[in-house]
Design a protein around this motif. Structure first.
Motif, PDB file in Angstrom:
ATOM      1  N   ASP A  27     -90.472   6.737  57.910  1.00 46.66           N
ATOM      2  CA  ASP A  27     -90.666   5.289  57.929  1.00 46.66           C
ATOM      3  C   ASP A  27     -90.828   4.803  59.369  1.00 46.66           C
ATOM      4  O   ASP A  27     -90.222   5.356  60.293  1.00 46.66           O
ATOM      5  N   ASP A  28     -91.585   3.732  59.553  1.00 46.13           N
ATOM      6  CA  ASP A  28     -91.670   3.121  60.884  1.00 46.13           C
ATOM      7  C   ASP A  28     -90.296   2.626  61.330  1.00 46.13           C
ATOM      8  O   ASP A  28     -89.939   2.736  62.499  1.00 46.13           O
ATOM      9  N   THR A  29     -89.535   2.069  60.391  1.00 47.50           N
ATOM     10  CA  THR A  29     -88.179   1.590  60.707  1.00 47.50           C
ATOM     11  C   THR A  29     -87.309   1.794  59.462  1.00 47.50           C
ATOM     12  O   THR A  29     -87.405   1.020  58.504  1.00 47.50           O
ATOM     13  N   PHE A  30     -86.467   2.806  59.481  1.00 48.96           N
ATOM     14  CA  PHE A  30     -85.696   3.170  58.286  1.00 48.96           C
ATOM     15  C   PHE A  30     -84.540   2.227  58.010  1.00 48.96           C
ATOM     16  O   PHE A  30     -84.200   1.957  56.860  1.00 48.96           O
ATOM     17  N   THR A  31     -83.905   1.684  59.038  1.00 46.09           N
ATOM     18  CA  THR A  31     -82.611   1.009  58.868  1.00 46.09           C
ATOM     19  C   THR A  31     -82.708  -0.523  58.830  1.00 46.09           C
ATOM     20  O   THR A  31     -81.767  -1.216  59.215  1.00 46.09           O
ATOM     21  N   VAL A  32     -83.814  -1.057  58.359  1.00 47.17           N
ATOM     22  CA  VAL A  32     -84.002  -2.510  58.366  1.00 47.17           C
ATOM     23  C   VAL A  32     -82.912  -3.211  57.556  1.00 47.17           C
ATOM     24  O   VAL A  32     -82.298  -4.182  57.998  1.00 47.17           O
ATOM     25  N   PHE A  33     -82.661  -2.711  56.336  1.00 44.37           N
ATOM     26  CA  PHE A  33     -81.665  -3.325  55.463  1.00 44.37           C
ATOM     27  C   PHE A  33     -80.408  -2.450  55.453  1.00 44.37           C
ATOM     28  O   PHE A  33     -80.404  -1.356  54.894  1.00 44.37           O
TER      29      PHE A  33
END
Length: 437
Positions: free
Chosen positions: A244-250
């Motif tokens: 993912d481009d950004t795994f920890t968004v949520f």
């Protein structure tokens, strides 16, 4: 004879040795296309020529073995010319084959691609449902392309662009990628998975926002961990790479994934990508307990001014905290940088080098790439406003390496950019330890 042959083209000649040594991930985009088509009863084959890198005769042999009715080729900017070459070879062998190009480059350069007579159709943005509808029509002898959303095509030498297709809101509906069609032993990270699409950030050098229409969509934790468990049982990779481009968004979703991973009978190790402003100490500790061994942060610059001008949305103190927290959790922080940014000067490049050395002393692994104005990025569409001059249209050179910069900025010449890149690269190890064979 195959109904559909899905193919990733060879790398440019100057990258072929590099590709054989360090290509990390299998082509999951093609894997999702294949599994969607297989689920709907089509005969599908898949090959990654960026790993094999055959010569022209080798490409001919692969096409002759399958004799496809539809040839689907995915392409990035650096493989675009070879995608056109493969399509041309296919047309020479069988003028009736329908050639379909997809991927980030042609999504934003569809008209240019279709000016090449060997390209029949371009699939823009997400391909699963568009390719399914397209194959259902073409293989039933229906040549009317006007109803198919999400494609561009040439008819009677006129290029037409159909309306876009709505993005897939429920990513859980997609079958897992057809990994059984791939030679997973060829990759450094055969256990690559994608748990979301898009990115909530607006960095000027990235096309993720444009590719996903500014939307960030996620798969459910249960669906993600079900795929992880299946891949672990079927292929037993050394580690998983969450691409993912950004795994920890949520954070709640991240915690739930970690909880489910901890409960797996077969424990797994994994690495991921995130941002310094989407992480905290407790979540990193939970990730470590669930098997996370490395996390990449896109830092890009050591200058606060540059971070603002590229719309990165982070500051240097956030990076310092993220790196410290990761080290304390026994997770390797990998910090990636880019050079040059539009407003970079020798002063800001020196600030970046100083910050890289600081993070390295803290325990981070440092990586540098060459800033490249890819189609679909703000950097590409607003080049003139940003003071960027593109010095090469040769897409083979759009490879993120320092061999041949493809742009200059208002402050740095091509020669200065090469010197800056080489100076920063000189303090970087060759590769992170989890990728060592």
């Amino acid at each position: 004879m195959s109904d559909i042959f899905l193919l990733q083209p060879p790398m440019p000649e100057h990258l072929r040795q590099y590709a054989q040594e360090v290509i990390v991930c299998p082509p999951l985009g093609l894997g999702y296309l294949a599994s969607t088509l297989l689920e709907n009863g089509f005969e599908v084959e898949l090959i990654d020529l960026s790993i094999e890198n055959p010569d022209r005769k080798g490409v001919e042999l692969e096409l002759q073995k399958r004799e496809p009715k539809i040839l689907g080729i995915t392409t990035t900017t650096s493989t675009y010319k070879n995608a056109l070459n493969v399509a041309a070879i296919a047309k020479e062998l069988d003028p009736k084959v329908v050639t379909v190009l997809g991927g980030p480059h042609v999504t934003f350069a569809d008209a240019e691609a279709l000016r090449n007579q060997q390209v029949d159709i371009v699939v823009r943005h997400e391909g699963e449902l568009t390719m399914l509808e397209l194959c259902q029509k073409l293989l039933k002898g229906d040549q009317r392309l006007e109803p198919v959303a999400g494609i561009s095509y040439r008819k009677d030498n006129v290029i037409s662009k159909n309306p876009g297709r709505p993005l897939i809101e429920d990513l859980d509906r997609l079958p897992f990628p057809a990994r059984h069609l791939m030679q997973l032993d060829k990759y450094l990270s055969p256990g690559t998975i994608i748990t979301s699409r898009g990115c909530p950030s607006k960095c000027i050098f990235c096309a993720a926002e444009a590719m996903s229409g500014g939307k960030y969509r996620v798969r459910s934790p249960a669906n993600v961990v079900a795929e992880t468990e299946k891949v672990a049982n079927d292929f037993n990779p050394k580690f998983f790479f969450i691409a993912d481009d950004t795994f920890t968004v949520f954070r709640d979703r991240t915690r739930e994934i970690c909880k489910l991973l901890r409960n797996l009978a077969k424990k797994v190790e994994w690495v991921c990508e995130s941002r310094a402003n989407f992480i905290d100490k407790p979540i990193l500790q939970e990730m470590a307990e669930a098997g996370c061994t490395a996390i990449q942060f896109g830092v890009e610059s050591g200058s606060e001014k540059i971070l603002r001008t590229i719309k990165k949305g982070i500051n240097l103190d956030q990076v310092r905290r993220a790196v410290r927290w990761a080290v304390e959790a026994k997770i390797l922080p990998v910090c990636s940088f880019m050079v040059p940014h539009p407003e970079d000067t020798w002063k800001t490049v020196k600030e970046t080098k100083k910050f890289m050395l600081e993070l390295k002393d803290m325990g981070a692994f440092i990586y540098v790439s060459m800033t490249t104005p890819f189609p679909g990025t703000n950097l590409y569409t607003h080049a003139n406003e940003l003071g960027i001059t593109v010095v090469s249209e040769d897409t083979d050179k759009y490879d993120l390496t320092g061999e041949s910069p493809v742009m200059r900025t208002r402050n740095l010449s091509v020669e200065a950019i090469k010197a800056a890149y080489n100076d920063l690269v000189s303090i970087c190890p060759e590769e992170p330890p989890y990728l060592k064979r």
